[in-house]
Design an enzyme around this catalytic site. Structure first.
Site, short mmCIF file in Angstrom:
data_model
loop_
_atom_site.label_atom_id
_atom_site.label_comp_id
_atom_site.label_asym_id
_atom_site.label_seq_id
_atom_site.Cartn_x
_atom_site.Cartn_y
_atom_site.Cartn_z
N HIS A 215 -4.65 43.80 4.74
CA HIS A 215 -4.89 45.23 4.50
C HIS A 215 -3.95 46.07 5.35
O HIS A 215 -4.04 46.09 6.57
CB HIS A 215 -6.34 45.60 4.81
CG HIS A 215 -6.70 46.98 4.33
ND1 HIS A 215 -6.72 47.32 2.99
CD2 HIS A 215 -7.02 48.12 5.00
CE1 HIS A 215 -7.07 48.60 2.86
NE2 HIS A 215 -7.25 49.11 4.06
N HIS B 20 -1.75 49.98 5.46
CA HIS B 20 -1.19 51.24 4.98
C HIS B 20 0.04 51.47 5.86
O HIS B 20 -0.08 51.94 7.00
CB HIS B 20 -2.17 52.40 5.16
CG HIS B 20 -3.51 52.18 4.53
ND1 HIS B 20 -3.73 52.32 3.18
CD2 HIS B 20 -4.70 51.81 5.05
CE1 HIS B 20 -5.00 52.06 2.91
NE2 HIS B 20 -5.61 51.74 4.03
N ARG C 110 -8.49 61.50 9.66
CA ARG C 110 -7.91 61.53 8.32
C ARG C 110 -7.06 62.78 8.11
O ARG C 110 -6.06 62.73 7.40
CB ARG C 110 -9.03 61.43 7.27
CG ARG C 110 -8.49 61.09 5.89
CD ARG C 110 -9.61 60.90 4.88
NE ARG C 110 -10.24 62.16 4.53
CZ ARG C 110 -10.94 62.35 3.42
NH1 ARG C 110 -11.12 61.36 2.56
NH2 ARG C 110 -11.50 63.51 3.16
N HIS D 251 -9.62 52.80 -4.69
CA HIS D 251 -9.59 53.31 -3.31
C HIS D 251 -10.94 53.15 -2.64
O HIS D 251 -11.06 52.63 -1.55
CB HIS D 251 -9.12 54.77 -3.24
CG HIS D 251 -9.11 55.25 -1.82
ND1 HIS D 251 -10.23 55.78 -1.22
CD2 HIS D 251 -8.15 55.21 -0.87
CE1 HIS D 251 -9.94 56.04 0.05
NE2 HIS D 251 -8.69 55.71 0.28
N ARG E 199 -15.81 56.69 -3.29
CA ARG E 199 -15.60 58.13 -3.08
C ARG E 199 -14.51 58.66 -4.00
O ARG E 199 -14.56 59.79 -4.46
CB ARG E 199 -15.18 58.39 -1.62
CG ARG E 199 -16.28 58.18 -0.61
CD ARG E 199 -15.77 58.35 0.82
NE ARG E 199 -15.16 57.13 1.32
CZ ARG E 199 -13.95 57.06 1.90
NH1 ARG E 199 -13.21 58.13 2.02
NH2 ARG E 199 -13.49 55.91 2.34
N HIS F 285 -11.83 49.60 -0.65
CA HIS F 285 -12.48 50.00 0.60
C HIS F 285 -13.98 50.09 0.35
O HIS F 285 -14.40 50.75 -0.60
CB HIS F 285 -12.03 51.41 1.02
CG HIS F 285 -10.62 51.52 1.52
ND1 HIS F 285 -9.78 52.52 1.10
CD2 HIS F 285 -9.95 50.82 2.44
CE1 HIS F 285 -8.62 52.41 1.74
NE2 HIS F 285 -8.69 51.39 2.56
N GLU G 24 -17.07 51.73 4.74
CA GLU G 24 -16.46 51.80 6.07
C GLU G 24 -17.27 52.75 6.96
O GLU G 24 -17.36 52.53 8.17
CB GLU G 24 -15.00 52.29 5.96
CG GLU G 24 -14.29 52.40 7.31
CD GLU G 24 -12.81 52.77 7.20
OE1 GLU G 24 -12.35 53.08 6.07
OE2 GLU G 24 -12.12 52.75 8.23
N HIS H 261 -13.30 46.25 4.95
CA HIS H 261 -14.22 46.78 5.97
C HIS H 261 -15.64 46.20 5.79
O HIS H 261 -16.12 45.51 6.66
CB HIS H 261 -14.26 48.32 6.00
CG HIS H 261 -12.93 48.94 6.25
ND1 HIS H 261 -12.19 48.65 7.37
CD2 HIS H 261 -12.18 49.82 5.53
CE1 HIS H 261 -11.05 49.32 7.33
NE2 HIS H 261 -11.01 50.04 6.23
N ASP I 184 -4.48 47.24 8.91
CA ASP I 184 -4.90 48.53 8.37
C ASP I 184 -4.05 49.70 8.85
O ASP I 184 -2.97 49.93 8.35
CB ASP I 184 -6.40 48.73 8.69
CG ASP I 184 -7.03 49.88 7.93
OD1 ASP I 184 -6.31 50.53 7.16
OD2 ASP I 184 -8.23 50.14 8.12
ZN LIG Z 1 -7.54 51.13 4.37
#
Ligand SMILES: [Zn+2]
Length: 438
Positions: A55, A57, A78, A203, A206, A228, A231, A265, A316
Site C-alpha cells: 500500500h 501513495h 488530509r 477508494h 466514503r 481502504h 481506518e 487498514h 502508505d
Molecule cells: Zn491509503
C-alpha cells in the site's frame, strides 16, 4: 547468474549455504547445504525473498517531516495532503515517485502496489492522455528498478454522512471519474508492461456509493482489487448511519470481498466483520507506521489471520519507508493492545513482507524454482543485527541492513547503493518544489 547465499529464507525459515540459479529473471534451481562454486556471486548474511509494499501513495512522501508535530487529526492531516496533491502534474509526479520508489528499493521492496487516485488535471479536466498520471508512475517504477501494480482507484464522492454522499470538492475533482463505468473505460485503455500490472481499487465506502460497487468489481475481474476499510471510526459511524451496516458488511453485500481483494487498514472491525473478511479469504494490508502516525488505532491483525485473511504490509504515507520495521510493528502493536507477547511468529511476519500475490504477482515472494528472482540480502553483522539469531532477524533488522537487492534477476541495489545514485539528493530535488515559499 548464480547467487550463493550464506543463508536463505526457504519454506518459512533460514537455511544455510544455498545456491540460487537465475536465468531470464527467474529462479531455475535452488541447492541447499552446498559451497559456492567459482563465479557465484556471494551474498553474505540472510537472503529473504523480495518485499512487497502492498500500500503506497507515492506523493505522500513529500509530506514526511512536515505534518507529524502538527497536532490535529487524520482529517486535518488530509488537508495538508490535499495541498500537495493540488500542486502535482505528470512531470513532478514522475520525479517524486521515481525517488520514492528508489528509497523503497533501498529498503528491499521489489514490487509496490500504488493506490492511485490522482488521475486528472486541476479542476478535474482530463489530461490529453487521460492516464498520464498513471503512466508517470509506471515510468517511475521502471527507472527505480522495481515492479509496480497500479491500483487505479475509483473515487466518485467527496465523503459520506448521514444524508448520503457529498460531491467532490475542488481538490478531489482531480481524483474523480463521472461514474464507475467512466472509471472502468479509462482503466481499460491503460496497457500493461513487463514490470507493471494494472489493478483496481475502491477508494473507500466514503468515496464510492454502494450502487457503483458492482460495476467496479466487474471491471476488476481477474485483477487485484484493493479498498481502504474502516481506518477511522468516523467512516464506520457514517456508514452505519446511512446504510445501517458496517463498511465490511456493505462491501460483502456487493461482492467486493474475496481472495483477489485486499482490505487496507481494517482497523475498526466487529467480530462479524472479521468473520466476513477471513471467511472470504480477503487479504488484509496493515500499515502500522501510518496507523500510529495518524492516530488511527490498532487493527485486529492476529484475529484476521486466524480467521483466514492473509496479511500484507504497506508504508502508505511513507513517514517511514522500512518494511522490516512495518512488519515488526504489526507484532508490537498486537502486544500493546493485548498485553501478550508472541502474537504472530516471525515466519508470519516474513509472509506478510512478501505477499506479492495480493498485488497480482503470484509467481513472486518465495525462493523456489519458477519464482521471479527477487532477493534481498540482509547484513547480520551490523550494529543492529550482530548476534541476532537468523530466524528472528525481522524483529531486529532495519532498512539500513538491506545490502543487496535483486529484482527479476537484475541487481538494483549493490552494497547499499541504488542504480540511480544518491537517492537522498533525488528525493530532496523532487520534494523542494512543494514547499517553496513556506
Ligand atoms: Zn491509503
Amino acid at each position: 547468474m548464480t547467487y550463493w547465499c550464506e543463508r536463505a529464507w526457504i519454506d518459512g525459515g533460514p537455511v544455510p549455504r544455498v545456491r540460487v540459479v537465475v536465468a531470464d529473471g527467474r529462479i531455475t534451481d535452488v541447492e541447499t547445504g552446498v559451497d559456492a562454486a567459482p563465479g557465484d556471486a556471494r551474498l553474505p548474511g540472510l537472503v529473504l525473498p523480495g518485499f512487497a509494499n502492498a500500500h503506497s501513495h507515492a506523493f505522500h512522501r513529500a509530506l514526511r517531516g512536515r505534518t507529524h508535530d502538527a497536532g490535529g487529526t487524520f482529517w486535518t492531516w488530509r488537508e495538508r495532503m490535499y495541498a500537495v496533491a493540488a500542486r502535482l502534474d505528470p512531470d513532478t509526479y514522475l520525479a517524486l515517485a521515481r525517488a520514492t520508489y528508489a528509497e523503497m528499493a533501498l529498503a528491499g521492496v521489489t514490487c509496490v502496489g500504488e493506490f492511485h487516485y490522482l488521475h486528472h488535471g486541476p479542476g478535474g479536466a482530463p489530461y490529453a492522455d487521460p492516464n498520464a498520471m498513471g503512466a508517470a508512475l509506471v515510468q517511475a517504477a521502471a527507472d527505480a528498478g522495481i515492479r509496480l501494480t497500479l491500483l487505479d482507484t475509483c473515487y466518485l464522492a467527496g465523503g459520506l454522512d448521514v444524508t448520503g454522499h457529498t460531491p467532490l470538492d475542488d481538490v478531489q475533482a482531480r481524483f474523480g471519474d463521472r461514474d464507475a463505468a467512466a472509471w472502468a473505460a479509462r482503466v481499460d485503455g491503460f496497457g500493461e508492461h513487463a514490470h507493471a500490472r494494472v489493478g483496481a481499487a475502491v477508494h473507500s465506502v466514503r468515496a464510492v456509493p454502494a450502487d457503483q460497487l458492482a460495476d467496479v468489481t466487474a471491471a476488476a475481474a481477474g485483477r487485484p482489487l484493493h479498498v481502504h476499510l474502516s481506518e477511522q471510526p468516523r467512516e464506520n459511524a457514517a456508514c452505519q448511519a446511512f446504510y445501517g451496516r458496517t463498511p465490511t458488511a456493505l462491501l460483502a453485500e456487493h461482492g467486493v470481498l474475496g481472495p483477489a481483494t485486499t482490505a487496507v487498514h481494517a482497523t475498526h472491525l466487529s467480530e462479524a466483520d472479521i468473520a466476513l473478511l477471513g471467511g472470504s479469504g480477503t487479504n488484509v494490508c496493515a500499515c502500522p507506521s501510518t496507523e500510529a502516525d495518524l492516530a488511527d488505532g490498532i487493527g485486529p491483525f492476529r484475529a484476521l489471520r486466524a480467521a483466514g485473511s492473509p496479511l500484507a504490509v504497506g508504508t502508505d504515507q511513507h513517514a517511514v519507508v522500512d518494511l522490516l520495521a512495518e512488519a515488526r510493528l504489526v507484532e508490537c502493536h498486537e502486544r500493546l493492545a493485548s498485553g501478550e507477547r508472541g502474537r504472530l511468529p516471525a515466519a508470519a511476519l516474513v509472509d506478510a513482507l512478501t505477499a506479492h500475490h495480493c498485488l497480482g504477482w503470484p509467481d513472486a515472494g518465495r525462493i523456489a524454482p519458477g519464482q521471479r528472482a527477487d532477493l534481498v540480502a540482509i547484513a547480520l553483522g551490523s550494529p543492529r543485527t550482530a548476534g541476532v539469531a537468523p530466524e528472528q532477524v525481522v524483529m531486529a533488522a532495519s532498512a539500513e541492513d538491506v545490502r543487496t537487492v535483486v529484482v527479476d534477476g537484475r541487481v538494483v541495489v549493490r552494497d547499499r547503493q541504488h542504480v540511480l545514485g544518491d537517492v537522498g539528493a533525488l528525493l530532496a530535488a523532487a520534494i523542494a518544489p512543494f514547499w517553496e515559499g513556506s
